[in-house]
Design a protein around this motif. Structure first.
Motif, PDB file in Angstrom:
ATOM      1  N   ASP A  38       0.852  -1.188   0.000  1.00 45.05           N
ATOM      2  CA  ASP A  38       0.000   0.000   0.000  1.00 45.05           C
ATOM      3  C   ASP A  38       0.892   1.244   0.000  1.00 45.05           C
ATOM      4  N   LYS A  39       0.718   2.141  -0.980  1.00 47.84           N
ATOM      5  CA  LYS A  39       1.577   3.323  -1.098  1.00 47.84           C
ATOM      6  C   LYS A  39       1.464   4.249   0.104  1.00 47.84           C
ATOM      7  N   ALA A  40       0.323   4.287   0.763  1.00 46.80           N
ATOM      8  CA  ALA A  40       0.147   5.154   1.939  1.00 46.80           C
ATOM      9  C   ALA A  40       0.926   4.624   3.139  1.00 46.80           C
ATOM     10  N   GLY A  41       1.044   3.317   3.245  1.00 45.90           N
ATOM     11  CA  GLY A  41       1.768   2.701   4.347  1.00 45.90           C
ATOM     12  C   GLY A  41       1.105   2.919   5.692  1.00 45.90           C
ATOM     13  N   LEU A  42       1.861   2.688   6.741  1.00 50.35           N
ATOM     14  CA  LEU A  42       1.422   2.902   8.115  1.00 50.35           C
ATOM     15  C   LEU A  42       2.110   4.151   8.639  1.00 50.35           C
ATOM     16  N   VAL A  43       1.338   5.036   9.254  1.00 55.77           N
ATOM     17  CA  VAL A  43       1.884   6.255   9.835  1.00 55.77           C
ATOM     18  C   VAL A  43       1.559   6.245  11.320  1.00 55.77           C
ATOM     19  N   SER A  44       2.588   6.341  12.157  1.00 58.97           N
ATOM     20  CA  SER A  44       2.420   6.376  13.607  1.00 58.97           C
ATOM     21  C   SER A  44       3.125   7.624  14.127  1.00 58.97           C
ATOM     22  N   LYS A  45       2.446   8.376  15.025  1.00 57.73           N
ATOM     23  CA  LYS A  45       2.984   9.656  15.488  1.00 57.73           C
ATOM     24  C   LYS A  45       3.079   9.721  17.001  1.00 57.73           C
ATOM     25  N   TYR A  46       4.109  10.427  17.473  1.00 59.18           N
ATOM     26  CA  TYR A  46       4.270  10.795  18.884  1.00 59.18           C
ATOM     27  C   TYR A  46       4.304  12.311  18.955  1.00 59.18           C
ATOM     28  N   TYR A  47       3.694  12.879  19.963  1.00 65.21           N
ATOM     29  CA  TYR A  47       3.769  14.328  20.160  1.00 65.21           C
ATOM     30  C   TYR A  47       4.748  14.622  21.293  1.00 65.21           C
ATOM     31  N   CYS A  48       5.719  15.469  21.009  1.00 66.00           N
ATOM     32  CA  CYS A  48       6.682  15.928  22.009  1.00 66.00           C
ATOM     33  C   CYS A  48       6.316  17.367  22.346  1.00 66.00           C
ATOM     34  N   SER A  49       6.069  17.655  23.608  1.00 63.08           N
ATOM     35  CA  SER A  49       5.662  19.011  24.010  1.00 63.08           C
ATOM     36  C   SER A  49       6.849  19.888  24.417  1.00 63.08           C
ATOM     37  N   GLU A  50       8.052  19.340  24.475  1.00 61.28           N
ATOM     38  CA  GLU A  50       9.239  20.106  24.864  1.00 61.28           C
ATOM     39  C   GLU A  50       9.698  20.989  23.701  1.00 61.28           C
ATOM     40  N   ALA A  51       9.955  22.264  23.990  1.00 60.90           N
ATOM     41  CA  ALA A  51      10.281  23.225  22.939  1.00 60.90           C
ATOM     42  C   ALA A  51      11.778  23.390  22.674  1.00 60.90           C
ATOM     43  N   GLY A  52      12.646  22.635  23.322  1.00 64.82           N
ATOM     44  CA  GLY A  52      14.088  22.780  23.117  1.00 64.82           C
ATOM     45  C   GLY A  52      14.549  22.279  21.764  1.00 64.82           C
ATOM     46  N   LYS A  53      15.812  22.532  21.465  1.00 68.46           N
ATOM     47  CA  LYS A  53      16.434  22.045  20.231  1.00 68.46           C
ATOM     48  C   LYS A  53      17.032  20.664  20.485  1.00 68.46           C
ATOM     49  N   VAL A  54      16.949  19.804  19.489  1.00 69.09           N
ATOM     50  CA  VAL A  54      17.498  18.452  19.597  1.00 69.09           C
ATOM     51  C   VAL A  54      19.016  18.528  19.668  1.00 69.09           C
ATOM     52  N   LYS A  55      19.558  17.921  20.721  1.00 70.80           N
ATOM     53  CA  LYS A  55      21.004  17.808  20.902  1.00 70.80           C
ATOM     54  C   LYS A  55      21.467  16.409  20.493  1.00 70.80           C
ATOM     55  N   GLY A  56      20.560  15.459  20.587  1.00 69.57           N
ATOM     56  CA  GLY A  56      20.821  14.074  20.216  1.00 69.57           C
ATOM     57  C   GLY A  56      19.520  13.308  20.289  1.00 69.57           C
ATOM     58  N   ILE A  57      19.384  12.316  19.447  1.00 71.93           N
ATOM     59  CA  ILE A  57      18.151  11.524  19.440  1.00 71.93           C
ATOM     60  C   ILE A  57      18.497  10.063  19.168  1.00 71.93           C
ATOM     61  N   LYS A  58      17.804   9.179  19.847  1.00 72.94           N
ATOM     62  CA  LYS A  58      17.923   7.737  19.607  1.00 72.94           C
ATOM     63  C   LYS A  58      16.523   7.213  19.291  1.00 72.94           C
ATOM     64  N   ALA A  59      16.448   6.171  18.500  1.00 70.72           N
ATOM     65  CA  ALA A  59      15.157   5.570  18.143  1.00 70.72           C
ATOM     66  C   ALA A  59      15.288   4.059  18.178  1.00 70.72           C
ATOM     67  N   ASN A  60      14.166   3.398  18.413  1.00 68.78           N
ATOM     68  CA  ASN A  60      14.128   1.939  18.310  1.00 68.78           C
ATOM     69  C   ASN A  60      12.839   1.544  17.626  1.00 68.78           C
ATOM     70  N   ILE A  61      12.918   0.474  16.843  1.00 65.30           N
ATOM     71  CA  ILE A  61      11.733  -0.054  16.160  1.00 65.30           C
ATOM     72  C   ILE A  61      11.684  -1.562  16.346  1.00 65.30           C
ATOM     73  N   ASN A  62      10.457  -2.072  16.394  1.00 63.95           N
ATOM     74  CA  ASN A  62      10.228  -3.505  16.507  1.00 63.95           C
ATOM     75  C   ASN A  62       9.061  -3.843  15.581  1.00 63.95           C
ATOM     76  N   ILE A  63       9.385  -4.461  14.449  1.00 67.27           N
ATOM     77  CA  ILE A  63       8.389  -4.800  13.434  1.00 67.27           C
ATOM     78  C   ILE A  63       8.405  -6.306  13.196  1.00 67.27           C
ATOM     79  N   ALA A  64       7.233  -6.914  13.281  1.00 66.57           N
ATOM     80  CA  ALA A  64       7.084  -8.332  12.947  1.00 66.57           C
ATOM     81  C   ALA A  64       6.676  -8.418  11.471  1.00 66.57           C
ATOM     82  N   HIS A  65       7.504  -9.054  10.669  1.00 67.70           N
ATOM     83  CA  HIS A  65       7.230  -9.175   9.236  1.00 67.70           C
ATOM     84  C   HIS A  65       8.012 -10.372   8.708  1.00 67.70           C
ATOM     85  N   GLY A  66       7.444 -11.098   7.784  1.00 69.07           N
ATOM     86  CA  GLY A  66       8.063 -12.305   7.258  1.00 69.07           C
ATOM     87  C   GLY A  66       9.230 -12.072   6.317  1.00 69.07           C
ATOM     88  N   TYR A  67       9.365 -10.852   5.786  1.00 67.86           N
ATOM     89  CA  TYR A  67      10.396 -10.587   4.778  1.00 67.86           C
ATOM     90  C   TYR A  67      10.776  -9.113   4.858  1.00 67.86           C
TER      91      TYR A  67
END
Length: 142
Positions: A38-67
């Motif tokens: 599907d061209k639209a795909g899945l979109v998932s959002k988080y809202y961050c209310s902190e107004a500072g500038k990003v000094k560093g960011i880490k992310a993690n993902i966990n997706i179950a998929h056969g391929y």
């Protein structure tokens, strides 16, 4: 609204930076189905209310998929800056569970942390479906 209170024994406080960690709940009820081919795909959002500038960011993902070579995964900042996290790599390997460090995501340094952070997952081929089990961010701001 988030509030951070500082207090030390001398009555003086100094905060040079802080980190906000956000994690989508884990468990079957919170898993999101990734639309197959599907061209639209899945979109998932988080809202961050902190107004500072990003000094560093880490992310993690966990997706179950056969391929995992069917998958394209990107992270987009509130300003619209996007970074491809996974671009159809991995061949016939199943499931994508990965952590991205501050160096991997240095493109977001200096961006405003405040607003919606968006993870987009595209399943680019038919037959194998999958689920976004969880994802999260850890944002250091100045």
């Amino acid at each position: 609204d988030w509030k951070l209170h500082l207090k030390d024994k001398d009555g003086q406080s100094l905060l040079s930076s802080w980190c906000l960690s956000m994690q989508m709940a884990n468990g079957k009820k919170s898993e999101l189905l990734i639309p197959d081919n599907d061209k639209a795909g899945l979109v998932s959002k988080y809202y961050c209310s902190e107004a500072g500038k990003v000094k560093g960011i880490k992310a993690n993902i966990n997706i179950a998929h056969g391929y995992v070579a069917d998958l394209k995964v990107s992270l987009t900042s509130p300003s619209g800056k996007s970074k491809m996290l996974h671009n159809k790599e991995g061949g016939a390997k199943a499931n994508l569970k990965k952590a991205y460090n501050k160096k991997d995501l240095a493109d977001f340094n200096g961006e405003s942390a405040k607003g919606f952070w968006t993870l987009t997952v595209h399943d680019t081929a038919p037959r194998d479906s999958g689920r976004l089990k969880s994802w999260g961010l850890s944002i250091d701001t100045d």
